[in-house]
Motif scaffolding. Structure first.
Motif, PDB file in Angstrom:
ATOM      1  N   VAL A  98       0.835  -1.200   0.000  1.00 21.48           N
ATOM      2  CA  VAL A  98       0.000   0.000   0.000  1.00 21.48           C
ATOM      3  C   VAL A  98       0.873   1.254   0.000  1.00 21.48           C
ATOM      4  O   VAL A  98       0.618   2.202  -0.744  1.00 21.48           O
ATOM      5  N   ASP A  99       1.920   1.250   0.808  1.00 20.83           N
ATOM      6  CA  ASP A  99       2.833   2.396   0.836  1.00 20.83           C
ATOM      7  C   ASP A  99       3.500   2.608  -0.518  1.00 20.83           C
ATOM      8  O   ASP A  99       3.635   3.745  -0.993  1.00 20.83           O
ATOM      9  N   ASP A 100       3.941   1.513  -1.132  1.00 18.20           N
ATOM     10  CA  ASP A 100       4.578   1.621  -2.453  1.00 18.20           C
ATOM     11  C   ASP A 100       3.606   2.174  -3.490  1.00 18.20           C
ATOM     12  O   ASP A 100       3.974   3.034  -4.312  1.00 18.20           O
ATOM     13  N   LEU A 101       2.371   1.683  -3.460  1.00 20.52           N
ATOM     14  CA  LEU A 101       1.378   2.167  -4.423  1.00 20.52           C
ATOM     15  C   LEU A 101       1.023   3.630  -4.199  1.00 20.52           C
ATOM     16  O   LEU A 101       0.874   4.384  -5.157  1.00 20.52           O
ATOM     17  N   THR A 102       0.906   4.049  -2.943  1.00 21.81           N
ATOM     18  CA  THR A 102       0.613   5.466  -2.687  1.00 21.81           C
ATOM     19  C   THR A 102       1.770   6.335  -3.150  1.00 21.81           C
ATOM     20  O   THR A 102       1.558   7.429  -3.680  1.00 21.81           O
ATOM     21  N   GLN A 103       3.002   5.856  -2.977  1.00 19.38           N
ATOM     22  CA  GLN A 103       4.159   6.620  -3.447  1.00 19.38           C
ATOM     23  C   GLN A 103       4.138   6.724  -4.969  1.00 19.38           C
ATOM     24  O   GLN A 103       4.418   7.783  -5.536  1.00 19.38           O
ATOM     25  N   LYS A 104       3.773   5.636  -5.652  1.00 16.45           N
ATOM     26  CA  LYS A 104       3.695   5.672  -7.118  1.00 16.45           C
ATOM     27  C   LYS A 104       2.606   6.634  -7.581  1.00 16.45           C
ATOM     28  O   LYS A 104       2.796   7.368  -8.555  1.00 16.45           O
ATOM     29  N   VAL A 105       1.482   6.643  -6.883  1.00 22.00           N
ATOM     30  CA  VAL A 105       0.391   7.565  -7.232  1.00 22.00           C
ATOM     31  C   VAL A 105       0.849   9.006  -7.060  1.00 22.00           C
ATOM     32  O   VAL A 105       0.588   9.867  -7.908  1.00 22.00           O
ATOM     33  N   GLN A 106       1.560   9.286  -5.965  1.00 19.78           N
ATOM     34  CA  GLN A 106       2.062  10.644  -5.745  1.00 19.78           C
ATOM     35  C   GLN A 106       3.061  11.034  -6.825  1.00 19.78           C
ATOM     36  O   GLN A 106       3.081  12.183  -7.272  1.00 19.78           O
ATOM     37  N   GLU A 107       3.900  10.101  -7.238  1.00 19.20           N
ATOM     38  CA  GLU A 107       4.867  10.400  -8.297  1.00 19.20           C
ATOM     39  C   GLU A 107       4.159  10.697  -9.610  1.00 19.20           C
ATOM     40  O   GLU A 107       4.567  11.581 -10.359  1.00 19.20           O
ATOM     41  N   LEU A 108       3.092   9.949  -9.885  1.00 20.31           N
ATOM     42  CA  LEU A 108       2.343  10.188 -11.125  1.00 20.31           C
ATOM     43  C   LEU A 108       1.616  11.526 -11.090  1.00 20.31           C
ATOM     44  O   LEU A 108       1.518  12.215 -12.102  1.00 20.31           O
ATOM     45  N   ARG A 109       1.113  11.898  -9.920  1.00 17.39           N
ATOM     46  CA  ARG A 109       0.403  13.174  -9.813  1.00 17.39           C
ATOM     47  C   ARG A 109       1.354  14.358  -9.895  1.00 17.39           C
ATOM     48  O   ARG A 109       1.147  15.283 -10.645  1.00 17.39           O
ATOM     49  N   GLY A 110       2.386  14.334  -9.071  1.00 19.72           N
ATOM     50  CA  GLY A 110       3.255  15.492  -8.952  1.00 19.72           C
ATOM     51  C   GLY A 110       4.470  15.460  -9.841  1.00 19.72           C
ATOM     52  O   GLY A 110       5.176  16.454  -9.965  1.00 19.72           O
ATOM     53  N   GLY A 111       4.765  14.364 -10.438  1.00 16.82           N
ATOM     54  CA  GLY A 111       5.933  14.278 -11.297  1.00 16.82           C
ATOM     55  C   GLY A 111       7.144  13.712 -10.587  1.00 16.82           C
ATOM     56  O   GLY A 111       7.912  12.970 -11.156  1.00 16.82           O
ATOM     57  N   ARG A 112       7.306  14.058  -9.322  1.00 18.99           N
ATOM     58  CA  ARG A 112       8.432  13.512  -8.567  1.00 18.99           C
ATOM     59  C   ARG A 112       8.088  13.550  -7.087  1.00 18.99           C
ATOM     60  O   ARG A 112       7.150  14.213  -6.664  1.00 18.99           O
ATOM     61  N   PHE A 113       8.885  12.868  -6.306  1.00 22.35           N
ATOM     62  CA  PHE A 113       8.655  12.771  -4.871  1.00 22.35           C
ATOM     63  C   PHE A 113       8.950  14.115  -4.213  1.00 22.35           C
ATOM     64  O   PHE A 113      10.003  14.703  -4.430  1.00 22.35           O
ATOM     65  N   GLN A 114       8.043  14.580  -3.390  1.00 21.28           N
ATOM     66  CA  GLN A 114       8.231  15.837  -2.672  1.00 21.28           C
ATOM     67  C   GLN A 114       8.825  15.542  -1.299  1.00 21.28           C
ATOM     68  O   GLN A 114       8.223  14.839  -0.499  1.00 21.28           O
ATOM     69  N   ARG A 115       9.992  16.082  -1.053  1.00 26.85           N
ATOM     70  CA  ARG A 115      10.606  15.900   0.256  1.00 26.85           C
ATOM     71  C   ARG A 115       9.975  16.864   1.247  1.00 26.85           C
ATOM     72  O   ARG A 115       9.722  18.025   0.914  1.00 26.85           O
ATOM     73  N   PRO A 116       9.773  16.426   2.471  1.00 24.93           N
ATOM     74  CA  PRO A 116       9.231  17.346   3.469  1.00 24.93           C
ATOM     75  C   PRO A 116      10.304  18.347   3.890  1.00 24.93           C
ATOM     76  O   PRO A 116      11.503  18.066   3.803  1.00 24.93           O
ATOM     77  N   ALA A 117       9.861  19.510   4.321  1.00 22.21           N
ATOM     78  CA  ALA A 117      10.803  20.527   4.768  1.00 22.21           C
ATOM     79  C   ALA A 117      11.425  20.074   6.078  1.00 22.21           C
ATOM     80  O   ALA A 117      10.719  19.651   7.000  1.00 22.21           O
ATOM     81  N   LEU A 118      12.735  20.127   6.157  1.00 19.91           N
ATOM     82  CA  LEU A 118      13.426  19.686   7.356  1.00 19.91           C
ATOM     83  C   LEU A 118      13.674  20.873   8.275  1.00 19.91           C
ATOM     84  O   LEU A 118      13.902  21.995   7.820  1.00 19.91           O
TER      85      LEU A 118
END
Length: 189
Positions: A98-118
């Motif tokens: 489920v985590d992998d699929l949600t990450q893939k969905v986010q990548e498809l929506r936004g184009g790339r993984f968004q890192r959180p602000a540290l």
């Protein structure tokens, strides 16, 4: 200008007392739902135990029969533990998928993984060493102690030199060089 004001709707701001009231109401509802859920789970557990577990009758049994009963119960416990392990593994595998699929969905929506602000964390060197090495190692890193100490005598020498512009005329030419050489202790006249 008036046309722009009509198109923009204002957000009604809620007072802090109203927000607090709504928050406490939501917490009360959640608390009652959690209590109901706990009661339902305990009832379900009791029902399951009554259906699947027969009461033990150990009265009138000899020691060998009790030992056989214990062996049988231990074997059932082992089987149940094996099933529990298998189910936990399947659940963890499903959660990972489920985590992998949600990450893939986010990548498809936004184009790339968004890192959180540290957030920047300020730690002293001692605290950083304690965090890395644990509390067992007591290492102190005093950076100020390792700095070179400046002696006051060296500072006084620099002050005694005076202004170089005053001595330019006196030290110009060969006589000035001779005076400078004699004052440093080269030739004693």
């Amino acid at each position: 200008m008036a046309d722009q004001g009509e198109g923009v709707q204002r957000k009604n701001k809620m007072s802090s007392s109203r927000k607090l009231q709504l928050k406490s109401l939501a917490l009360a509802i959640a608390k009652s739902l959690v209590a109901e859920q706990e009661v339902m789970q305990s009832r379900e557990r009791e029902r399951f135990l009554q259906e699947n577990c027969e009461p033990l009758e150990t009265e009138g049994l000899e020691t060998s029969e009790i030992q056989d009963l214990c062996r049988r119960l231990h074997s059932q416990i082992d089987l149940i533990d094996d099933e529990l392990y298998d189910l936990q593994f399947k659940v963890s595998k499903g959660a990972k998928e489920v985590d992998d699929l949600t990450q893939k969905v986010q990548e498809l929506r936004g184009g790339r993984f968004q890192r959180p602000a540290l957030r920047r964390v300020r730690m002293s060197a001692d605290a950083l060493l304690r965090a890395l090495l644990g509390n067992k190692h007591k290492v102190t890193l005093d950076l100020r102690a390792s700095l070179k100490q400046v002696k006051k005598e060296e500072e006084r020498e620099h002050r005694d030199l005076g202004d170089w512009r005053k001595n330019i005329d006196a030290l110009s030419g060969m006589e000035g060089r001779k005076k400078k050489f004699e004052t440093t202790g080269g030739i004693v006249a």
